[in-house]
Structures are given as C-alpha cells and as structure tokens.
Design a protein around this motif. Sequence first.
Motif, PDB file in Angstrom:
ATOM      1  N   GLY A 205      -3.985  -1.030  -3.764  1.00  0.00           N
ATOM      2  CA  GLY A 205      -4.346  -0.575  -2.419  1.00  0.00           C
ATOM      3  C   GLY A 205      -5.252   0.640  -2.454  1.00  0.00           C
ATOM      4  N   ALA A 206      -4.994   1.547  -3.398  1.00  0.00           N
ATOM      5  CA  ALA A 206      -5.840   2.735  -3.526  1.00  0.00           C
ATOM      6  C   ALA A 206      -7.267   2.326  -3.874  1.00  0.00           C
ATOM      7  CB  ALA A 206      -5.283   3.682  -4.579  1.00  0.00           C
TER       8      ALA A 206
ATOM      9  N   HIS B  19      -8.737  -0.060  -0.708  1.00  0.00           N
ATOM     10  CA  HIS B  19      -8.932   0.615   0.579  1.00  0.00           C
ATOM     11  C   HIS B  19      -9.530   2.014   0.435  1.00  0.00           C
ATOM     12  CE1 HIS B  19      -6.889  -2.569   2.750  1.00  0.00           C
ATOM     13  NE2 HIS B  19      -5.916  -2.525   1.858  1.00  0.00           N
ATOM     14  N   ARG B  20      -9.741   2.444  -0.811  1.00  0.00           N
ATOM     15  CA  ARG B  20     -10.317   3.762  -1.104  1.00  0.00           C
ATOM     16  C   ARG B  20      -9.490   4.884  -0.457  1.00  0.00           C
ATOM     17  NH1 ARG B  20     -15.703   1.010  -0.213  1.00  0.00           N
ATOM     18  NH2 ARG B  20     -16.368   0.545  -2.325  1.00  0.00           N
ATOM     19  N   LEU B  21      -8.185   4.797  -0.662  1.00  0.00           N
ATOM     20  CA  LEU B  21      -7.267   5.832  -0.197  1.00  0.00           C
ATOM     21  C   LEU B  21      -6.750   6.572  -1.422  1.00  0.00           C
ATOM     22  CD1 LEU B  21      -5.216   3.714   2.349  1.00  0.00           C
ATOM     23  CD2 LEU B  21      -6.803   5.556   2.929  1.00  0.00           C
ATOM     24  N   ASP B  22      -6.258   7.796  -1.204  1.00  0.00           N
ATOM     25  CA  ASP B  22      -5.681   8.499  -2.347  1.00  0.00           C
ATOM     26  C   ASP B  22      -4.273   7.956  -2.622  1.00  0.00           C
ATOM     27  OD1 ASP B  22      -3.752   9.936  -0.772  1.00  0.00           O
ATOM     28  OD2 ASP B  22      -5.249  11.459  -0.324  1.00  0.00           O
ATOM     29  N   GLN B  23      -3.732   8.343  -3.759  1.00  0.00           N
ATOM     30  CA  GLN B  23      -2.451   7.812  -4.233  1.00  0.00           C
ATOM     31  C   GLN B  23      -1.322   8.088  -3.234  1.00  0.00           C
ATOM     32  OE1 GLN B  23      -2.731   6.133  -7.024  1.00  0.00           O
ATOM     33  NE2 GLN B  23      -0.638   5.665  -7.539  1.00  0.00           N
ATOM     34  N   GLU B  24      -1.302   9.268  -2.657  1.00  0.00           N
ATOM     35  CA  GLU B  24      -0.224   9.610  -1.715  1.00  0.00           C
ATOM     36  C   GLU B  24      -0.289   8.745  -0.456  1.00  0.00           C
ATOM     37  OE1 GLU B  24       1.370  13.304   0.996  1.00  0.00           O
ATOM     38  OE2 GLU B  24       0.273  13.772  -0.832  1.00  0.00           O
ATOM     39  N   GLN B  25      -1.499   8.535   0.056  1.00  0.00           N
ATOM     40  CA  GLN B  25      -1.647   7.711   1.254  1.00  0.00           C
ATOM     41  C   GLN B  25      -1.215   6.277   0.982  1.00  0.00           C
ATOM     42  OE1 GLN B  25      -5.824   8.678   1.767  1.00  0.00           O
ATOM     43  NE2 GLN B  25      -5.386   9.643   3.728  1.00  0.00           N
ATOM     44  N   THR B  26      -1.597   5.751  -0.180  1.00  0.00           N
ATOM     45  CA  THR B  26      -1.218   4.373  -0.496  1.00  0.00           C
ATOM     46  C   THR B  26       0.277   4.268  -0.761  1.00  0.00           C
ATOM     47  OG1 THR B  26      -2.944   4.735  -2.160  1.00  0.00           O
ATOM     48  CG2 THR B  26      -2.677   2.542  -1.427  1.00  0.00           C
TER      49      THR B  26
ATOM     50  N   TYR C 150       2.759  -7.925   1.264  1.00  0.00           N
ATOM     51  CA  TYR C 150       1.340  -7.605   1.071  1.00  0.00           C
ATOM     52  C   TYR C 150       0.621  -7.475   2.419  1.00  0.00           C
ATOM     53  CZ  TYR C 150      -3.411  -7.575  -0.612  1.00  0.00           C
ATOM     54  OH  TYR C 150      -4.704  -7.207  -0.856  1.00  0.00           O
ATOM     55  N   GLY C 151       0.939  -8.353   3.361  1.00  0.00           N
ATOM     56  CA  GLY C 151       0.337  -8.269   4.696  1.00  0.00           C
ATOM     57  C   GLY C 151       0.719  -6.976   5.398  1.00  0.00           C
ATOM     58  N   LEU C 152       2.010  -6.641   5.350  1.00  0.00           N
ATOM     59  CA  LEU C 152       2.462  -5.386   5.952  1.00  0.00           C
ATOM     60  C   LEU C 152       1.774  -4.189   5.294  1.00  0.00           C
ATOM     61  CD1 LEU C 152       6.325  -6.026   6.207  1.00  0.00           C
ATOM     62  CD2 LEU C 152       4.740  -5.803   8.129  1.00  0.00           C
ATOM     63  N   PHE C 153       1.706  -4.222   3.972  1.00  0.00           N
ATOM     64  CA  PHE C 153       1.085  -3.136   3.210  1.00  0.00           C
ATOM     65  C   PHE C 153      -0.392  -2.981   3.566  1.00  0.00           C
ATOM     66  CE2 PHE C 153      -1.147  -1.965  -0.825  1.00  0.00           C
ATOM     67  CZ  PHE C 153      -0.804  -0.624  -0.817  1.00  0.00           C
ATOM     68  N   SER C 154      -1.110  -4.093   3.651  1.00  0.00           N
ATOM     69  CA  SER C 154      -2.532  -4.028   4.018  1.00  0.00           C
ATOM     70  C   SER C 154      -2.706  -3.413   5.396  1.00  0.00           C
ATOM     71  CB  SER C 154      -3.164  -5.419   3.984  1.00  0.00           C
ATOM     72  OG  SER C 154      -3.217  -5.892   2.661  1.00  0.00           O
TER      73      SER C 154
END
Length: 194
Positions: A42-43, A46-53, A84-88
């Motif tokens: 996901g990181a 989605h180009r998010l940092d580790q904490e956000q993911t 996976y859908g919820l996570f996305s």
Amino acid sequence: MWFSAQVPSDAQWIEELRAGGTRRRQAENRLYDQYAYLIREGARKHRLDQEQTATAYADALLALIEQVVSGRFEGRSSLKTYLYGLFSNKCVDQIRRKTTNRESVHQGVEIDGALLQLPDESRSVVQQLIAQYDAGQLRQRLRLLGEKCQSMLLAWGDGFSDDDIAQQQGYNSSAVAKTSRLRCLDKLRELYRT
C-alpha cells in the motif's frame, strides 16, 4: 482451534473470530500477521508513508473483524479480497485527508520565523508559553480518549515499544498493541481536527 502452518480457510477464520475470548484474539493476531505485507504494498502503490499505510491497514482489519463478528460479512468474496478492498479504500481516505483544504487548515502556522524576530529573552518566554499551551491541549485531548488509550499513548511517548505495551496492558502480541495504538493515535488526530 487451528494451529497448523497452512493458511486457514475463510470458514476457519470466521469461526475463530466469532468464538470470542482468547480464540478471537489469537485469530486477530494471526490475521494481522497473515496480511501485514499489504502495508508495504500500500505504501508503494498509494505513495503513503509507513505510518499512514499501517493506520489504513489497522482500520481495514478492525472493520473486517467487526463485520465478521456482527454477521454483516456476507461471504460474496474471500476474506483476503474483502480486506484488500477495505484497505484500498482506507488508503484513498488517507490520500484525501492529506490533500484536502481542510488538512492544510490544521497544519498550523509557521511560527519559527516570527520567533526569530523577537529579542532572545522574549523568544524564550513565548516558546515556553507555546510549549505549555501545547502540553495542556494534548493532556485535555488524551483525557477525552479514555484511560486505556491514554495510558497506551503515554507509554509509547515515553519510549516503550509495542512489545512492552503489550506486556504491560495485557495484549496477546505486539501486533495487537500496535493496532490498538494506531487506532488511539487516529482518534487523537481526529480530536485535533475538530
């Protein structure tokens, strides 16, 4: 109860999660570990940092568990696909939160430049007042979270690891403590936004 090295079937996951007590906590821990690789994916995706993911993953997992336990999970897809859908969706929520104008309103004013213009004695007084105000605001919001979140976040702020927190507060594993801590942090962030 299952302890084999193979991945349990969806029916086994559902049975264990609905069992409650120790069986449920063990299933939650194992389910968290089973799909934790989604945090890295996901990181990257989605180009998010580790904490956000990690927050998005914990939120998605908790939503899945709640839906399974309450009987709202209908089984139209596998648990993995559903997670996976919820996570996305949670990752997209993180992106939206990061890019909306509301977020920029809550990022605070750049005060360092203004402080540099003050004489040294005034600067330290202003910095002390700001620190006292910030500490007071944090204490007030921590009280609103409840005792369990408050003690967990204070322990984490004092440098205790998720393993230490799990042992102190009776969680079965550091993964469960981390998930709970991330939820508490998310609630604290929401209190700062409102």
